[in-house]
Design a protein around this motif. Structure first.
Motif, PDB file in Angstrom:
ATOM      1  N   ASN A  33       0.913  -1.211  -0.070  1.00 38.90           N
ATOM      2  CA  ASN A  33      -0.096  -0.094   0.136  1.00 38.90           C
ATOM      3  C   ASN A  33       0.912   1.340   0.125  1.00 38.90           C
ATOM      4  N   GLY A  34       2.058   1.134  -0.509  1.00 39.56           N
ATOM      5  CA  GLY A  34       2.637   2.304  -0.803  1.00 39.56           C
ATOM      6  C   GLY A  34       2.371   3.363  -1.793  1.00 39.56           C
ATOM      7  N   PRO A  35       2.941   4.605  -1.948  1.00 39.40           N
ATOM      8  CA  PRO A  35       2.310   5.383  -3.019  1.00 39.40           C
ATOM      9  C   PRO A  35       2.940   5.047  -4.498  1.00 39.40           C
ATOM     10  N   GLY A  36       4.002   4.209  -4.686  1.00 43.45           N
ATOM     11  CA  GLY A  36       4.495   3.756  -5.848  1.00 43.45           C
ATOM     12  C   GLY A  36       5.640   4.864  -6.438  1.00 43.45           C
ATOM     13  N   ASN A  37       6.035   5.421  -5.766  1.00 47.34           N
ATOM     14  CA  ASN A  37       7.287   6.403  -6.344  1.00 47.34           C
ATOM     15  C   ASN A  37       8.383   5.399  -6.338  1.00 47.34           C
ATOM     16  N   ALA A  38       9.294   5.673  -7.563  1.00 45.71           N
ATOM     17  CA  ALA A  38      10.232   4.930  -7.630  1.00 45.71           C
ATOM     18  C   ALA A  38      11.465   4.987  -6.864  1.00 45.71           C
ATOM     19  N   TYR A  39      11.606   6.317  -5.904  1.00 46.95           N
ATOM     20  CA  TYR A  39      12.492   6.435  -4.860  1.00 46.95           C
ATOM     21  C   TYR A  39      12.034   5.979  -3.427  1.00 46.95           C
ATOM     22  N   ASP A  40      10.922   5.431  -3.450  1.00 47.97           N
ATOM     23  CA  ASP A  40      10.397   4.850  -2.220  1.00 47.97           C
ATOM     24  C   ASP A  40      11.391   3.771  -1.734  1.00 47.97           C
ATOM     25  N   TRP A  41      11.858   3.636  -0.668  1.00 51.12           N
ATOM     26  CA  TRP A  41      12.793   2.707  -0.236  1.00 51.12           C
ATOM     27  C   TRP A  41      12.577   1.938   1.126  1.00 51.12           C
ATOM     28  N   ILE A  42      13.438   0.780   1.352  1.00 48.67           N
ATOM     29  CA  ILE A  42      13.445   0.140   2.537  1.00 48.67           C
ATOM     30  C   ILE A  42      14.584   0.194   3.301  1.00 48.67           C
ATOM     31  N   GLY A  43      14.490   0.661   4.442  1.00 53.10           N
ATOM     32  CA  GLY A  43      15.918   0.877   5.209  1.00 53.10           C
ATOM     33  C   GLY A  43      15.849   0.084   6.571  1.00 53.10           C
ATOM     34  N   ILE A  44      17.017  -0.582   6.751  1.00 54.11           N
ATOM     35  CA  ILE A  44      17.011  -1.547   7.878  1.00 54.11           C
ATOM     36  C   ILE A  44      17.965  -0.579   8.762  1.00 54.11           C
ATOM     37  N   TYR A  45      17.647  -0.367  10.072  1.00 55.32           N
ATOM     38  CA  TYR A  45      18.504   0.315  10.864  1.00 55.32           C
ATOM     39  C   TYR A  45      18.582  -0.753  12.279  1.00 55.32           C
ATOM     40  N   ARG A  46      19.791  -0.405  12.866  1.00 64.28           N
ATOM     41  CA  ARG A  46      19.767  -1.104  14.380  1.00 64.28           C
ATOM     42  C   ARG A  46      18.800  -0.345  15.074  1.00 64.28           C
ATOM     43  N   VAL A  85      12.628   0.094  -3.748  1.00 70.55           N
ATOM     44  CA  VAL A  85      11.210  -1.156  -3.862  1.00 70.55           C
ATOM     45  C   VAL A  85      11.427  -1.945  -5.056  1.00 70.55           C
ATOM     46  N   ASP A  86      12.488  -1.588  -5.942  1.00 68.81           N
ATOM     47  CA  ASP A  86      12.654  -2.226  -7.110  1.00 68.81           C
ATOM     48  C   ASP A  86      13.718  -3.582  -6.806  1.00 68.81           C
ATOM     49  N   GLY A  87      14.052  -3.489  -5.586  1.00 71.64           N
ATOM     50  CA  GLY A  87      15.240  -4.331  -5.038  1.00 71.64           C
ATOM     51  C   GLY A  87      16.697  -3.908  -5.410  1.00 71.64           C
ATOM     52  N   THR A  88      16.938  -2.666  -5.876  1.00 71.37           N
ATOM     53  CA  THR A  88      17.991  -2.097  -6.216  1.00 71.37           C
ATOM     54  C   THR A  88      18.667  -1.316  -5.346  1.00 71.37           C
ATOM     55  N   GLN A  89      19.889  -0.569  -5.415  1.00 71.15           N
ATOM     56  CA  GLN A  89      20.601   0.332  -5.070  1.00 71.15           C
ATOM     57  C   GLN A  89      21.064   1.320  -6.138  1.00 71.15           C
ATOM     58  N   ASN A  90      20.314   1.181  -7.202  1.00 73.01           N
ATOM     59  CA  ASN A  90      20.803   2.127  -8.422  1.00 73.01           C
ATOM     60  C   ASN A  90      20.563   3.468  -8.348  1.00 73.01           C
ATOM     61  N   THR A  91      21.074   4.182  -9.186  1.00 78.70           N
ATOM     62  CA  THR A  91      20.902   5.740  -8.975  1.00 78.70           C
ATOM     63  C   THR A  91      19.834   5.997  -9.670  1.00 78.70           C
ATOM     64  N   TRP A  92      19.234   5.417 -10.408  1.00 82.44           N
ATOM     65  CA  TRP A  92      17.898   5.578 -11.297  1.00 82.44           C
ATOM     66  C   TRP A  92      17.104   4.064 -11.215  1.00 82.44           C
ATOM     67  N   PRO A  93      16.590   4.090 -10.084  1.00 84.71           N
ATOM     68  CA  PRO A  93      15.400   2.833  -9.927  1.00 84.71           C
ATOM     69  C   PRO A  93      14.808   2.589 -11.124  1.00 84.71           C
ATOM     70  N   SER A  94      14.411   1.372 -11.522  1.00 85.32           N
ATOM     71  CA  SER A  94      13.883   1.027 -12.746  1.00 85.32           C
ATOM     72  C   SER A  94      12.228   1.367 -12.720  1.00 85.32           C
ATOM     73  N   ALA A  95      11.752   1.427 -11.453  1.00 80.74           N
ATOM     74  CA  ALA A  95      10.058   1.649 -11.148  1.00 80.74           C
ATOM     75  C   ALA A  95       9.959   1.686  -9.927  1.00 80.74           C
ATOM     76  N   GLY A  96       8.712   2.440  -9.646  1.00 79.61           N
ATOM     77  CA  GLY A  96       8.055   2.350  -8.425  1.00 79.61           C
ATOM     78  C   GLY A  96       7.234   1.291  -8.294  1.00 79.61           C
ATOM     79  N   PHE A  97       6.897   0.568  -6.941  1.00 81.94           N
ATOM     80  CA  PHE A  97       5.939  -0.159  -6.731  1.00 81.94           C
ATOM     81  C   PHE A  97       5.064   0.088  -5.507  1.00 81.94           C
ATOM     82  N   THR A  98       3.794  -0.309  -5.699  1.00 76.41           N
ATOM     83  CA  THR A  98       3.158  -0.074  -4.263  1.00 76.41           C
ATOM     84  C   THR A  98       3.163  -1.287  -3.331  1.00 76.41           C
ATOM     85  N   ASP A  99       3.380  -2.463  -3.876  1.00 73.64           N
ATOM     86  CA  ASP A  99       3.352  -3.801  -3.201  1.00 73.64           C
ATOM     87  C   ASP A  99       4.620  -4.375  -3.728  1.00 73.64           C
ATOM     88  N   GLY A 100       5.302  -5.142  -2.872  1.00 72.14           N
ATOM     89  CA  GLY A 100       6.396  -6.130  -3.220  1.00 72.14           C
ATOM     90  C   GLY A 100       7.307  -6.779  -2.258  1.00 72.14           C
TER      91      GLY A 100
END
Length: 162
Positions: A71-84, A99-114
């Motif tokens: 249920n995310g907004p689907g932006n290409a630069y939405d991200w998952i961060g793991i913190y202590r 959210v596309d699973g990469t650390q690329n400078t230009w993510p391939s796409a945004g996803f709302t779920d994944g």
């Protein structure tokens, strides 16, 4: 009343079943021709969320840490961060992926779920919090982080305390 069944509600009508509880059928929203329903329930909007597959992982193996977001907004630069644990947002994330699973400078796409996959190899023993974050910022999309622990087996293969 039937007037209450208009708008963001799902309405049901008993189908004449004689079981206990009576059977019900989902009906379309009320119309001019059909405004009688036995009951209605409110549609609940579900906000963004993040979760991990397991509550603990072996830090000396390369177990996959599968992080599922929804249920995310689907932006290409939405991200998952793991913190202590308790280090967000004061410190840099221990690991992260768009959210596309990469650390690329230009993510391939945004996803709302994944699902985004990390490796437990290299994580020190301890507790971690996983955040679903918006568009290259530290704005939390999910209300609560997902949590997990990293443990190391001792020489006998017994889990060392985190």
């Amino acid at each position: 009343s039937d007037a209450d069944c208009r708008g963001e509600l799902i309405c049901f009508k008993r189908n004449g079943g004689d079981g206990d509880p009576p059977g019900c059928e989902r009906e379309a929203q009320p119309t001019e021709q059909n405004e009688e329903f036995d009951y209605c329930i409110e549609k609940v909007a579900v906000g963004p969320s993040v979760m991990v597959e397991h509550s603990s992982y072996n830090g000396k193996s390369s177990e996959q840490i599968k992080v599922t977001f929804s249920n995310g907004p689907g932006n290409a630069y939405d991200w998952i961060g793991i913190y202590r644990a308790s280090e967000f947002p004061a410190f840099v994330s221990f690991d992260w992926r768009y959210v596309d699973g990469t650390q690329n400078t230009w993510p391939s796409a945004g996803f709302t779920d994944g699902t985004v996959v990390f490796s437990s190899l290299g994580f020190p023993v301890g507790e971690y919090e996983v955040y679903f974050l918006e568009n290259n910022s530290l704005i939390k999309l999910s209300d609560e982080p997902a949590v997990f622990k990293i443990w190391f087996p001792d020489r006998l293969g017994i889990a060392a305390a985190a």
